[in-house]
Design an enzyme around this catalytic site. Structure first.
Site, PDB file in Angstrom:
ATOM      1  N   CYS A   2       0.837  -1.194   0.000  1.00 37.47           N
ATOM      2  CA  CYS A   2       0.000   0.000   0.000  1.00 37.47           C
ATOM      3  C   CYS A   2       0.879   1.253   0.000  1.00 37.47           C
ATOM      4  CB  CYS A   2      -0.961   0.064   1.176  1.00 37.47           C
ATOM      5  SG  CYS A   2      -2.163  -1.261   1.260  1.00 37.47           S
ATOM      6  N   ARG A  27       5.922  -0.814  -4.184  1.00 39.57           N
ATOM      7  CA  ARG A  27       5.487  -1.366  -2.900  1.00 39.57           C
ATOM      8  C   ARG A  27       4.522  -2.532  -3.067  1.00 39.57           C
ATOM      9  NH1 ARG A  27       6.574   2.122   1.405  1.00 39.57           N
ATOM     10  NH2 ARG A  27       4.811   1.352   2.619  1.00 39.57           N
ATOM     11  N   TRP A  75      -3.082  -2.697  -1.531  1.00 37.18           N
ATOM     12  CA  TRP A  75      -2.751  -4.121  -1.557  1.00 37.18           C
ATOM     13  C   TRP A  75      -3.785  -4.822  -0.701  1.00 37.18           C
ATOM     14  CZ3 TRP A  75      -0.879  -8.084   1.741  1.00 37.18           C
ATOM     15  CH2 TRP A  75      -0.201  -9.134   1.106  1.00 37.18           C
ATOM     16  N   ASN A 100      -3.224   2.735   5.222  1.00 41.33           N
ATOM     17  CA  ASN A 100      -2.332   1.578   5.162  1.00 41.33           C
ATOM     18  C   ASN A 100      -2.433   0.834   6.478  1.00 41.33           C
ATOM     19  OD1 ASN A 100      -1.464   2.533   2.724  1.00 41.33           O
ATOM     20  ND2 ASN A 100       0.588   3.087   3.400  1.00 41.33           N
ATOM     21  N   GLY A 101      -2.329  -0.492   6.439  1.00 41.93           N
ATOM     22  CA  GLY A 101      -2.347  -1.275   7.661  1.00 41.93           C
ATOM     23  C   GLY A 101      -3.635  -2.045   7.841  1.00 41.93           C
ATOM     24  N   GLU A 484      18.125 -18.430  -1.642  1.00 43.69           N
ATOM     25  CA  GLU A 484      17.870 -17.124  -2.234  1.00 43.69           C
ATOM     26  C   GLU A 484      17.636 -17.236  -3.733  1.00 43.69           C
ATOM     27  OE1 GLU A 484      17.479 -12.964  -2.705  1.00 43.69           O
ATOM     28  OE2 GLU A 484      17.112 -14.381  -1.072  1.00 43.69           O
ATOM     29  N   LYS A 488      14.184 -16.064  -5.652  1.00 40.45           N
ATOM     30  CA  LYS A 488      14.144 -15.118  -6.780  1.00 40.45           C
ATOM     31  C   LYS A 488      13.374 -15.706  -7.951  1.00 40.45           C
ATOM     32  CE  LYS A 488      15.798 -11.759  -4.942  1.00 40.45           C
ATOM     33  NZ  LYS A 488      15.116 -12.310  -3.804  1.00 40.45           N
ATOM     34  N   GLU A 491       9.622 -15.837  -7.116  1.00 37.30           N
ATOM     35  CA  GLU A 491       9.029 -14.517  -6.965  1.00 37.30           C
ATOM     36  C   GLU A 491       8.633 -13.894  -8.298  1.00 37.30           C
ATOM     37  OE1 GLU A 491      10.690 -12.005  -3.212  1.00 37.30           O
ATOM     38  OE2 GLU A 491      12.179 -12.538  -4.715  1.00 37.30           O
ATOM     39  N   HIS A 507      17.509 -38.008   0.937  1.00 33.85           N
ATOM     40  CA  HIS A 507      16.512 -38.082   1.998  1.00 33.85           C
ATOM     41  C   HIS A 507      15.153 -37.552   1.551  1.00 33.85           C
ATOM     42  CE1 HIS A 507      19.440 -39.369   4.957  1.00 33.85           C
ATOM     43  NE2 HIS A 507      20.247 -38.428   4.502  1.00 33.85           N
ATOM     44  N   LYS A 606       6.770  -4.745  -1.716  1.00 38.55           N
ATOM     45  CA  LYS A 606       8.163  -4.476  -1.390  1.00 38.55           C
ATOM     46  C   LYS A 606       8.362  -4.292   0.101  1.00 38.55           C
ATOM     47  CE  LYS A 606      12.462  -3.453  -2.452  1.00 38.55           C
ATOM     48  NZ  LYS A 606      13.349  -4.495  -2.968  1.00 38.55           N
TER      49      LYS A 606
END
Length: 611
Positions: A2, A27, A75, A100-101, A484, A488, A491, A507, A606
Site C-alpha cells: 500500500c 510497494r 494491496w 495503510n495497515g 535465495e 528469486k 518470486e 533423503h 516491497k
C-alpha cells in the site's frame, strides 16, 4: 505494501499525487485512487483496479481539480481487489480517507456505526475510520479533533490521511505502524509512505513517530503526540534526487539494480576499511566500543531475503569470530518464548526498515536480556534504525524492484564488516582478518566480471521457460545462497522452486528428479567440492538435468545433462555474495522470457508493513 500520498497546495494537486503513486508502485498493489477537494469544497474521486496507468488514463479523460487531496495504491487485505474496495473511501460525501495497515477491531466498530445509520459500501476495514471521523465531525469537532478521537479507538496498525468538506484548508494524517514522511514546501505541504514519492516537489522531510498526528496547512505544519502536545521535529534534507529512481538504459528496475551491485558494495565499504585494512568499530555508533567487546552470542532476526542473508552470516560468524549465532524468521520469533544466552547481541536485517514483523521482534526483544539491538538497514530514516542502539547502513541506494538484489548483497557485505569488528575483540589472528578485509575490497571488481556472464546466463534461462518446477542445491554457506536463488525464481517467474542442502538429496528430493526437473547448483572450489560432485552425480544418474554455476578451477565440464557456467574465483569467504549474482540474472531472464511483471510480481509487496 500500500502507498499513501497526500497534500495541500496553492495549485492543483492531481498531478503531484499521481506522480507520487507512480513512485510508490514498487510497494505492491492491486488498485489505485485519488480524491480531491474542488473549489466548491466537494469531494471528487477516481478509482481503478489494476495499475496506476489505468488511473492515469481515467484522469486524462476526466481530470480532477483541487488544491487538497489524498491518493492511494491498495494491496488487498480485507475485501477482494475491486473498485468499490479501492481507496479513497468516502463517508456521507463529506470525508475521504486513505489507509495503510489493518484495523483489528473493525468488526465491532462496523456494527456500532451501522446502528448509527452509516452505510457501508465496501468490505474493507478502512471504511469504519471514514464513518467514525464523519461521526465526530457531526458532533462539532474540527477535522484534527475528529481524527484524533477516531484513532484513539483504533486497534492494530494504521497510517491514515484524511480530507473533509467541513475543513477544506487542511489535510490530517497519522501513523501507528506503517511509515509516513512529511514533506515541506513553500505554500504547500505533503505526506507520503516514502520519501521517493515526494522528491519531485521537495527534498525537505521529517518522519512521524508512532502515535503522532500531523496537521498540514498551506501556511505550515503542526505535529502532535498521543497526548495532544505539539512536537518539534528536525527537518532533514534528503540526498536523493527525483532521478534516483529512473530506470535509465535498463528494461526493468530489477535489471538496473543487479548491475548496480558493484557500485552499491563500494558505497557500503567506502570509508569503513582503513588503509591498514582495519575497520573502525564506531561505524556502528557511539556505543559500539562499549557493547561489542562484551558480545558472546548473536541472535539474528529478519524476513524473506534478509533472512537468507542472516543464514549466510551464521556460517561466517561461527567460523571467523567463533561466536554462537542463531537465526530466526521474525514472524516466528515474536510469537514464542526464548532462552537468551548471556551477553547476546540482537541483530536485525531489513531493506526498508519498516517490516512489521521485524519491528515487532525488536519491541519484544526489549523485554529480554539482550546487550543491545543492532540494525543493518538501507534506509537511514526508517523506524528500525530509530529503534536500534547500534546501526550499520548498507548504502545500496533506492531499490525499486520487489525482488531484492543489491539490498541482499550489500547486507552480506555489511554483515561481514560486523563479524570482522567482533573478531577484532575476540583475538582472531590479525593476518586472517587482513586477508578477509582484502577480499571485501576486491569484491566489487569480481562482481563486475561476474556480470559479464549475462549473455550466457540469458541463453541458459531460455531452457526454463516451459518448466514448472526447479530444485536448487548448495552446501554449507551456499545452501542459503541456493535458498535465495529459489526465492528469486519463484518470486518473479512464478516457477515453483525449492532449495535443499545437496547432502539431503537422498533423503527425499531425489524422488522428484527426472528429465523435466531442472536442478541448479552452486559449486565453489572449497573443501566440500568433492561431496557436492557426488551429489550432482546422483542427479545425473536419475536422468536429471544440471545447471551449475561453478567457481573457476572446479573440474566440471559441459556435456549431456550438465550445463556449466564458470564464475570468477578469488572471493574466498565472500564467494556466497558472488555466487548470488548469476542466480539473480537467471531468475531475471527467465521472468523476461515468460513475460511476467518483473518489477511488480503478482501478490507481492516491497515493504511488508502489516503481519
Amino acid at each position: 505494501m500500500c502507498g499513501i500520498v497526500a497534500g495541500i497546495a496553492e495549485r492543483n494537486v492531481q498531478d503531484i499525487l499521481l506522480e507520487g503513486l507512480r513512485r510508490l508502485e514498487y510497494r505492491g498493489y492491486d488498485s489505485a485512487g485519488i480524491a480531491v477537494l474542488d473549489d466548491a469544497c466537494e469531494i471528487q474521486r477516481r478509482r481503478r483496479v489494476g495499475k496506476v496507468v489505468e488511473l492515469s488514463q481515467a484522469l486524462a479523460r476526466e481530470p480532477l481539480a483541487g488544491k487538497a487531496g489524498i491518493a492511494h495504491t491498495r494491496w488487498a487485505t480485507h475485501g477482494s481487489p475491486s473498485e468499490h474496495n479501492a481507496h479513497p473511501h468516502i463517508s456521507t460525501d463529506r470525508v475521504a480517507i486513505v489507509h495503510n495497515g489493518i484495523i483489528e477491531n473493525h468488526a465491532p466498530m462496523r456494527e456500532e456505526l451501522t446502528r448509527l445509520g452509516y452505510e457501508f459500501l465496501s468490505e474493507t476495514d478502512t471504511e469504519v475510520a471514514a464513518h467514525r471521523i464523519a461521526h465526530y465531525l457531526d458532533q462539532g469537532a474540527d477535522l484534527l479533533q475528529a481524527v484524533r478521537r477516531c484513532v484513539a479507538e483504533l486497534e492494530g496498525a494504521y497510517a491514515l490521511a484524511v480530507i473533509a468538506c467541513d475543513d477544506p484548508s487542511r489535510v490530517v494524517a497519522c501513523r501507528n505502524g506503517p511509515p509516513l514522511v512529511v514533506g515541506f514546501g513553500i505554500g504547500e505541504h505533503f505526506v507520503a509512505s516514502d520519501v521517493q514519492a515526494l522528491l519531485p516537489v521537495t527534498q525537505r522531510f521529517t518522519f512521524l513517530e508512532n502515535g503522532e498526528v500531523v496537521d498540514l496547512r498551506r501556511d505550515g505544519i503542526d505535529i502532535y503526540d498521543r497526548e495532544g502536545r505539539r512536537v518539534e521535529r528536525e527537518v532533514r534534507v534528503s540526498g536523493l534526487t527525483a532521478g534516483a529512481i529512473d530506470r535509465g538504459q535498463y528494461r526493468h528496475f530489477m535489471q538496473k539494480e543487479i548491475f548496480e551491485q558493484p557500485y552499491a558494495i563500494s558505497e557500503t565499504l567506502e570509508g569503513r576499511v582503513r588503509e591498514d585494512r582495519s575497520i573502525v568499530p564506531s561505524i556502528l555508533g557511539v556505543l559500539a566500543e562499549t557493547v561489542l567487546p562484551q558480545v558472546r552470542a548473536v541472535q539474528i532476526v529478519a524476513c524473506g531475503t534478509s533472512y537468507h542473508a542472516g543464514l549466510i552470516a551464521r556460517y561466517w560468524m561461527e567460523e571467523i569470530a567463533g561466536i554462537p549465532c542463531l537465526v530466526e524468521v521474525a514472524s516466528e520469533y515474536r510469537y514464542r518464548k526464548h532462552v537468551v544466552m548471556a551477553d547476546t547481541l540482537f541483530l536485525t536485517l531489513s531493506q526498508s526498515g519498516e517490516t512489521a514483523d521485524t519491528l515487532a521482534a525488536v519491541e519484544a526483544s526489549r523485554e529480554e536480556r539482550y546487550l543491545a539491538r543492532l540494525a543493518v538497514c538501507n534506509v537511514p530514516e526508517s523506524s528500525l534504525v530509530r529503534e536500534s542502539e547500534l546501526v550499520l547502513l548498507t548504502h545500496a541506494g533506492p531499490e525499486i524492484g520487489v525482488a531484492s538484489t543489491k539490498a541482499f548483497t550489500t547486507q552480506l557485505v555489511a554483515l561481514m564488516q560486523v563479524i570482522l569488528i567482533l573478531s577484532q575483540y575476540r583475538g582472531v589472528d590479525e593476518q586472517r582478518l587482513r586477508d578477509l578485509r582484502g577480499q571485501l575490497l576486491q569484491l566489487p571488481g569480481l562482481i563486475e566480471r561476474t556480470l559479464e556472464l549475462d549473455p550466457a546466463i540469458m541463453r541458459m534461462a531460455e531452457r526454463f521457460v516451459e518448466r514448472g518446477h526447479a530444485l536448487f542445491l548448495g552446501r554449507g554457506a551456499f545452501y542459503p545462497v541456493a535458498m535465495e536463488g529459489a526465492l528469486k525464481l519463484k518470486e518473479i517467474s512464478y516457477i515453483h522452486a525449492e532449495a535443499y542442502p545437496a547432502g539431503e538429496l537422498k533423503h527425499g528430493p531425489l524422488a522428484l528428479v527426472d528429465a523435466d526437473m531442472p536442478v541448479i547448483a552452486v559449486a565453489p572450489n572449497n573443501d566440500m567440492l568433492e561431496k557436492l560432485k557426488s551429489n550432482l552425480e546422483e542427479v545425473r544418474a536419475r536422468g536429471g538435468e544440471l545447471f551449475v554455476f561453478a567457481e573457476t578451477g572446479v573440474a566440471l565440464q559441459n556435456g549431456p545433462g550438465m550445463n556449466v557456467i564458470e564464475v570468477p574465483a578469488g572471493a574466498g569467504m565472500l564467494a556466497p555474495v558472488l555466487m548470488t549474482v548469476p542466480l539473480q540474472l537467471l531468475a531475471y531472464h527467465t521472468a523476461v522470457f515468460k513475460g511476467t511483471d518483473v518489477d511488480q510480481p503478482r501478490n507481492l509487496a516491497k515493504s511488508v508493513t502489516v503481519e
